[in-house]
Design a protein around this motif. Structure first.
Motif, short mmCIF file in Angstrom:
data_model
loop_
_atom_site.label_atom_id
_atom_site.label_comp_id
_atom_site.label_asym_id
_atom_site.label_seq_id
_atom_site.Cartn_x
_atom_site.Cartn_y
_atom_site.Cartn_z
N THR A 26 -2.79 11.37 12.85
CA THR A 26 -2.86 12.35 12.20
C THR A 26 -4.17 13.75 11.93
O THR A 26 -4.01 14.81 11.48
N ALA A 74 1.67 12.46 17.66
CA ALA A 74 -0.01 12.79 17.93
C ALA A 74 -0.02 13.89 18.84
O ALA A 74 -1.10 14.28 18.81
N PHE A 175 1.65 6.74 9.47
CA PHE A 175 1.17 8.92 10.51
C PHE A 175 2.29 9.22 8.81
O PHE A 175 1.61 10.00 8.78
N THR A 176 3.04 8.80 8.76
CA THR A 176 4.16 9.32 8.03
C THR A 176 4.19 9.47 6.50
O THR A 176 4.02 10.40 5.40
N ILE A 178 0.62 9.71 5.00
CA ILE A 178 -0.17 10.43 5.08
C ILE A 178 0.19 12.07 5.18
O ILE A 178 -0.41 12.37 4.38
N LYS A 179 1.10 12.10 6.14
CA LYS A 179 1.81 13.37 5.93
C LYS A 179 3.35 14.16 5.33
O LYS A 179 3.35 15.29 4.92
N GLY A 198 7.59 12.52 8.52
CA GLY A 198 5.57 13.18 9.08
C GLY A 198 5.92 14.32 9.99
O GLY A 198 5.44 15.17 10.80
#
Length: 472
Positions: A26, A74, A175-176, A178-179, A198
């Protein structure tokens, strides 16, 4: 590195590593790029080593292609190709054909069926990019049939392949998460939601999370080690289901349900003697927890979205609720049925030859310009009669899987993988690695080593973490 992943001395550490890898993506693509090439270059020696067993190659390929979505998220292009799964699987399968003995003659027939459409373009608008985009998926499925079919593999080796595919999916999960925005920042609607995927394609994210949920369920029901803690595995199953449901993209999550249902069906209908002989788990022991986890995830997301999730899975849209649209098979499938009908009409006009790979979206009267989401209709429209033969060969392979494997657990898992792979082609075509990978896995021959075998077997309750190849 691939050997360290296979041996898996520290299962929890590897899960944490891939969670952190997803979080780092991220902020910067560099850690993802470094790790990807570190695995490749550190594994070359193993891949070049002469051995009759192709499992090391299969493990390496399945692990690396599972990074396809995380690499896109990414933004690692051009260092890692955008369609990583297609290119890497193609190269890996070609190497497998050169290096190892193969048995999948059906795959060669499927490959031959694809050749005519490469030299045909009834639209005159197909570019080289369009051609590769549309033809490489079916080619990879055919190559996977050639390489994977009837390859001998032990249950612990099979468990390792599944585990290696799960690691990158765990990275996408972090990742998703956090996003994803906070719930008070998003207004949910009756459509796919990129905010909770994400910022990426919700259908692809949902497909991957559905696959992850299915794979974790397979690990849990067989008591194969993933994290080493049953509660943590259950939490990861919940997290994948929860985040997948938040995307509001139904295809991938329904695929997980279909796969789990098939496995449980085989276990439930297994003869009593087979249950004793193969020490099959009691269905109720896993059905209830699985239902509880799935229901909990659905209930929580439905409450957070004020009931919109239920309406979404009922096929409702903003238009159908307002009365401006009539609920139909086309609205339920988000336009896929119209694409299917348009492709079938093209097939009627070009029955024998088809219109050429990649040309259907330019010639289709319905949903013109939209790429096909249903691989069967695309095969018929673009490859004609040869496309039908290609699909029939797949069906024959599926029938063989249902007839092989005396162990109901193994047969159920392999049939489930095949069914989910074909199901995925009906909502995401063959544009991702999911269908080729699952079809390949479903064609493996799982054999438990005999006690008098020369292959040493560790005397442990769960030896799924041991090296994939026989120790000499």
């Amino acid at each position: 590195m691939i050997k360290a992943l296979i041996v898996n001395k520290f299962p929890l550490l590897w899960i944490v590593f891939h969670l952190v890898l997803g979080i780092s993506a991220t902020f910067s693509p560099i850690p993802m790029i470094v790790w990807f090439y570190l695995v490749i270059f550190s594994s070359i020696g193993l891949l070049l080593k002469k051995t009759a067993n192709p499992v090391i190659l299969l493990a390496t390929i399945l692990y690396l292609i599972s990074f396809e979505l995380l690499a896109r998220m990414a933004r690692t292009f051009p260092f890692i190709p955008y369609e990583l799964g297609k290119y890497l699987l193609f190269v890996g399968m070609i190497w497998g054909i050169i290096r190892h003995k193969t048995y999948g003659k059906e795959g060669w027939i499927m490959l031959l069926c694809l050749i005519p459409s490469v030299f045909l373009d009834e639209s005159g608008l197909v570019s080289n990019v369009d051609l590769i985009f549309n033809i490489l998926g079916p080619i990879n499925v055919a190559l996977a049939v050639i390489v994977f079919y009837k390859q001998q593999i032990t249950p612990r080796q099979f468990a390792t392949l599944i585990r290696l595919m799960l690691y990158p999916i765990i990275g996408v999960l972090s990742f998703t998460v956090i996003k994803s925005p906070s719930f008070d920042q998003v207004e949910f609607a009756l459509g796919a939601n990129v905010d909770w995927s994400g910022g990426f394609g919700s259908n692809q994210v949902s497909t991957l999370f559905g696959l992850g949920a299915l794979l974790i369920f397979v690990m849990m029901i067989n008591r194969w080690t993933f994290s080493g803690y049953l509660l943590l595995d259950g939490f990861l199953l919940f997290a994948l289901s929860f985040q997948g449901l938040l995307t509001f993209s139904r295809g991938g999550m329904l695929g997980a349900v279909v796969g789990i249902f098939v496995i449980l069906l085989y276990l439930r209908t297994a003869p009593y003697k087979a249950k004793i002989k193969f020490r099959l788990p009691k269905v109720g022991k896993y059905v209830l927890p699985a239902i509880f986890i799935a229901f909990s995830a659905f209930y929580v997301v439905n409450e957070l979205t004020d009931g919109l999730l239920t309406l979404r899975y009922q096929g409702e849209t903003a238009g159908t609720l307002q009365g401006s649209k009539v609920k139909s098979l086309n609205t339920v499938t988000t336009g896929r049925f119209d694409i299917f009908l348009g492709d079938v009409d093209l097939w009627a006009d070009y029955f024998f030859t088809g219109v050429g790979a990649g040309a259907s979206r330019f010639l289709r009267e319905t949903m013109t310009g939209t790429v096909a989401h249903v691989e069967l209709s695309r095969l018929l429209a673009e490859h004609g009669l040869f496309g039908l033969i290609y699909f029939l060969m797949l069906c024959i392979l599926g029938w063989k899987i249902m007839k092989d494997h005396p162990n109901p657990m193994h047969r159920g898992i392999l049939v489930a993988f095949f069914v989910v792979a074909i199901y995925t082609t009906f909502h995401a075509a063959m544009r991702t690695f999911v269908s080729p990978a699952l079809i390949g896995l479903s064609l493996l021959a799982i054999r438990t080593p005999k006690k008098n075998s020369n292959i040493p077997v560790a005397k442990k309750k769960d030896d799924s973490n041991k090296v994939l190849v026989p120790i000499k």
